[in-house]
Scaffold this motif. Structure first.
Motif, short mmCIF file in Angstrom:
data_model
loop_
_atom_site.label_atom_id
_atom_site.label_comp_id
_atom_site.label_asym_id
_atom_site.label_seq_id
_atom_site.Cartn_x
_atom_site.Cartn_y
_atom_site.Cartn_z
N ASN A 83 0.78 -1.20 0.09
CA ASN A 83 0.14 -0.01 0.00
C ASN A 83 0.84 1.33 0.07
N TYR A 84 0.49 2.34 -0.64
CA TYR A 84 1.27 3.44 -0.81
C TYR A 84 0.87 4.73 -0.03
N VAL A 85 1.65 5.25 0.68
CA VAL A 85 1.34 6.50 1.34
C VAL A 85 0.95 7.64 0.63
N VAL A 86 -0.36 8.18 0.97
CA VAL A 86 -0.53 9.33 0.06
C VAL A 86 -0.11 10.70 0.94
N ASP A 136 6.07 6.45 0.00
CA ASP A 136 6.50 5.39 0.83
C ASP A 136 5.55 4.07 0.69
N CYS A 137 6.13 3.04 0.98
CA CYS A 137 5.23 1.77 0.93
C CYS A 137 4.83 1.44 2.49
N TYR A 138 3.59 1.23 2.66
CA TYR A 138 3.27 0.66 3.98
C TYR A 138 2.60 -0.64 4.19
N ASP A 139 3.25 -1.51 4.87
CA ASP A 139 2.69 -2.78 5.07
C ASP A 139 2.54 -3.06 6.60
N GLY A 140 2.08 -2.38 7.39
CA GLY A 140 1.95 -2.52 8.90
C GLY A 140 0.76 -3.20 9.23
N GLU A 141 0.19 -3.17 10.31
CA GLU A 141 -1.07 -3.83 10.91
C GLU A 141 -2.18 -2.97 10.99
N ARG A 142 -2.05 -1.76 10.59
CA ARG A 142 -3.25 -0.79 10.60
C ARG A 142 -3.71 -0.35 9.26
N THR A 143 -3.54 -1.13 8.41
CA THR A 143 -3.81 -0.68 6.85
C THR A 143 -5.05 -0.28 6.64
N GLU A 144 -6.13 -1.06 7.24
CA GLU A 144 -7.50 -0.70 6.86
C GLU A 144 -7.90 0.46 7.40
N LEU A 149 -5.84 2.93 8.20
CA LEU A 149 -5.14 4.45 7.72
C LEU A 149 -5.67 4.50 6.26
N ILE A 150 -6.31 3.36 5.65
CA ILE A 150 -6.97 3.67 4.34
C ILE A 150 -8.28 4.52 4.60
N GLY A 151 -8.91 4.22 5.49
CA GLY A 151 -10.18 4.87 6.01
C GLY A 151 -9.94 6.47 6.24
N LEU A 152 -8.94 6.72 6.88
CA LEU A 152 -8.27 8.03 7.28
C LEU A 152 -7.62 8.71 5.87
N GLY A 153 -7.38 8.27 5.06
CA GLY A 153 -7.02 8.85 4.05
C GLY A 153 -5.36 8.88 3.86
N TYR A 154 -4.70 8.38 4.68
CA TYR A 154 -3.16 8.39 4.66
C TYR A 154 -2.88 7.35 3.78
N VAL A 155 -3.22 6.40 3.63
CA VAL A 155 -2.85 5.00 2.90
C VAL A 155 -3.67 4.88 1.38
N GLN A 156 -3.12 4.58 0.47
CA GLN A 156 -4.08 4.07 -0.76
C GLN A 156 -3.87 2.42 -0.95
#
Length: 53
Positions: free
Chosen positions: A2-5, A21-29, A31-38
């Motif tokens: 997942n890519y950081v926006v 940056d690439c994000y593959d942590g445990e809070r992915t879903e 952070l996607i909902g908050l708009g930080y990660v695509q």
């Protein structure tokens, strides 16, 4: 992957992630909902069938 926006600091490990940056942590879903990660896998779009009466 997942890519950081937007840049953010992950509260679980304290690491700072910058846009691009690439994000593959445990809070992915979350952070996607908050708009930080695509999400790297876009959701499938469904078509609506048009019916005639």
């Amino acid at each position: 992957m997942n890519y950081v926006v937007k840049a953010f600091m992950d509260k679980t490990d304290g690491k700072v992630y910058f846009a691009g940056d690439c994000y593959d942590g445990e809070r992915t879903e979350e952070l996607i909902g908050l708009g930080y990660v695509q999400d790297d896998k876009p959701k499938k779009k469904t078509r609506v069938k048009k019916t005639t009466e």
